[in-house]
Every structure is written in C-alpha cells, then in structure tokens.
Write an enzyme that holds these catalytic residues in place. Structure first.
Site, PDB file in Angstrom:
ATOM      1  N   LYS A 153      -6.912   4.153   8.191  1.00 33.04           N
ATOM      2  CA  LYS A 153      -7.119   3.019   7.292  1.00 33.04           C
ATOM      3  C   LYS A 153      -7.889   1.889   7.965  1.00 33.04           C
ATOM      4  CE  LYS A 153      -2.743   4.060   4.936  1.00 33.04           C
ATOM      5  NZ  LYS A 153      -1.431   3.538   4.507  1.00 33.04           N
ATOM      6  N   PRO A 169      -4.294  -1.102   0.793  1.00 35.55           N
ATOM      7  CA  PRO A 169      -5.328  -0.081   0.609  1.00 35.55           C
ATOM      8  C   PRO A 169      -5.026   1.183   1.406  1.00 35.55           C
ATOM      9  CG  PRO A 169      -6.315  -2.232   0.946  1.00 35.55           C
ATOM     10  CD  PRO A 169      -4.842  -2.393   1.200  1.00 35.55           C
ATOM     11  N   GLU A 170      -5.221   2.326   0.777  1.00 36.61           N
ATOM     12  CA  GLU A 170      -5.016   3.606   1.442  1.00 36.61           C
ATOM     13  C   GLU A 170      -6.378   4.201   1.780  1.00 36.61           C
ATOM     14  OE1 GLU A 170      -2.127   6.029  -0.627  1.00 36.61           O
ATOM     15  OE2 GLU A 170      -0.995   4.288  -1.280  1.00 36.61           O
ATOM     16  N   ARG A 216      11.262   2.401   0.845  1.00 40.04           N
ATOM     17  CA  ARG A 216      10.091   2.443  -0.028  1.00 40.04           C
ATOM     18  C   ARG A 216      10.479   3.065  -1.360  1.00 40.04           C
ATOM     19  NH1 ARG A 216       4.727   2.461   2.093  1.00 40.04           N
ATOM     20  NH2 ARG A 216       4.620   2.059   4.324  1.00 40.04           N
TER      21      ARG A 216
END
EC number: 3.2.2.23
Length: 272
Positions: A58, A2-3, A262
C-alpha cells in the site's frame, strides 16, 4: 484506508503527470504526520527529476534521478495526492506542496494526518518495506502458496489474508468480498481450509483486485484518484457494508461479525 487497488490507481494516475518533471521547490506546511515531516531531507528533492513511480503493497515510491534517495508515501486513512495548477488555492490540509517545472504542483492532502511522506535511502529497503509479504497479483501468489501459509495456523482466515507479512495490499473490503464469493466463513481457522478452497479464494482475490483497479478503486469516504474523481468499484460490492440486507445469492440476511476488532459482513447460509 486505501487498499491495493486504490494505491495502484493513484500510481497509474500520477505517472503521466509527474514522470520527467523537475522539482523546483518543496514547501512543508505542517510537519506532523504519522512520522514528522523532515523539511531538510525533503529539500534534497529540489532540482531533481521524477523518473518513475512504483507501488509496493500500500506504499507509493517516487523515484528521482538520484540513486541514493527516493520518496516513500503512505496515504493513511485520508491522504491523497493531487497534481494541480500552481494557481490553485492552497487548502487547509495540504501539508506538502512540491512545485514542478511545468506550472503544476504535487500536493499531499491529509485531514487526519495518519499518512507518511518521507525521503529514504533508496539503496536499501525502508524498514516499513523489509518484512512485507507477497504481492497478490504476482503469478507466484497462488492457491498453493496460500494453503501453505494456512497450515497449522489457528488464526481466522479473514485475518490471515489481511496480514501484510503474508499477502500485501488486502484490507477489509476485498477480504470480505473474496471470502463471500468463495463461500468461506471469515472466522474459520485458516488450518481448516482445503487446497481447493485456498485456490478458489486466491482466484477471487485476484479477480476482485484486477476489476477494482480497472474501475479506478473502491469509493471510500476519503479516497479519490489524482484527478479528483472517486473510484466507482463500490457499485460492484456484494456484501461489504451491507449488513442487514439480503444476500445477493440466497436472499437470507447478511450478518455482522467481529474479528480482531474489525467488523466484517458474511452470509451464514452461503459461507461455511
């Protein structure tokens, strides 16, 4: 993972369900998360009233009517917080159950156990909060500020805007989207960006995050809001997760790019 929009959605969803409720019991069902759960420390929450829920980067912070302690939560890769009737059957990965005085319970559910749920001394910042950067939706987070951080930095711009010590809350999804909408290659050295490009990039970041929050976050495989509904901002994504498809701007094929281990997606034609 989750961002910022997903965590903000969680915060907004939990507030009306938890604030002013009193904790009557805490049940730690599995102690092994990213950091071991401390059942004794968590038991200090019993008989306390939840007063506010805030967000930093976050992280969620659950404040109670004690000035000395609060709860720090990070959802990790697959964590979720749900407020459910106490009669609701307990699921396998419900690791913490906080019983409330209204017939409901707050449950921390985390199959992969990369999350964090810990009591900390509220009068001083938790070590995980001490070196965090600026909030991207703050008025003080401007294109000029981003441009200053880019100066003399050879780091790729994609990595820079995801550096939580510089700007918090931005992960791969929103970094990928913002760079596409700004026409900036994700692998460009940060120091090559002009002030105008930084202004455009920051504007896109703010627009994307604001829109995602309004729509309930991005639909991820493991993310859902406190009411159990998945966010639906994924319907609005332009390039993230769409490698090999046609660019929505020019029609050329979107390509994968690996930066700092990434994966990201970009358009070689539109992003320079």
């Amino acid at each position: 993972m989750p961002e910022l929009p997903e965590v903000e959605t969680c915060k907004k969803g939990l507030r009306p369900l938890l604030c002013q409720k009193t904790i009557t019991a805490v049940d730690v069902r599995a102690a092994r998360l990213r950091e071991p759960l401390d059942a004794i420390a968590l038991s200090q929450l019993i008989h306390c009233q939840i007063t506010e829920i805030t967000r930093r980067a976050k992280y969620l912070i659950i404040n109670i009517n004690r000035e000395d302690i609060a709860v720090l939560v990070h959802l990790g890769m697959s964590g979720s917080l749900r407020v459910l009737p106490q009669t609701e059957p307990i699921k396998k990965h419900d690791h913490i159950i906080i019983t409330l005085n209204d017939g409901y319970s707050l449950r921390y559910h985390d199959p992969r156990r990369f999350g964090l749920f810990t009591v900390f001394h509220a009068q001083k910042p938790h070590r995980l909060l001490q070196h965090l950067g600026i909030e991207p939706l703050d008025d003080s987070c401007t294109g000029d500020v981003l441009h200053q951080h880019c100066q003399k930095r050879k780091i790729k711009i994609n990595s820079l805007i995801m550096n939580q010590n510089i700007i918090v809350g931005i992960g791969n999804i929103y970094a990928t989207e913002a760079l596409f909408l700004s026409g900036i290659r994700p692998d460009r050295p940060a120091q090559t960006l002009s002030a105008a490009e930084c202004a455009s990039l920051m504007a896109q970041i703010k627009t994307l995050l604001t829109a995602a929050i309004a729509r309930g976050g991005t639909t991820l495989r493991d993310f859902s809001a406190p009411d159990g509904h998945a966010g639906y901002f994924q319907q609005q994504l332009h390039v993230y997760g769409k490698s090999g498809q046609h660019c929505p701007k020019c029609g050329n094929i979107l390509e994968d790019l690996k930066i700092s281990n990434r994966g990201t997606v970009y358009c070689p034609h539109c992003q320079r």
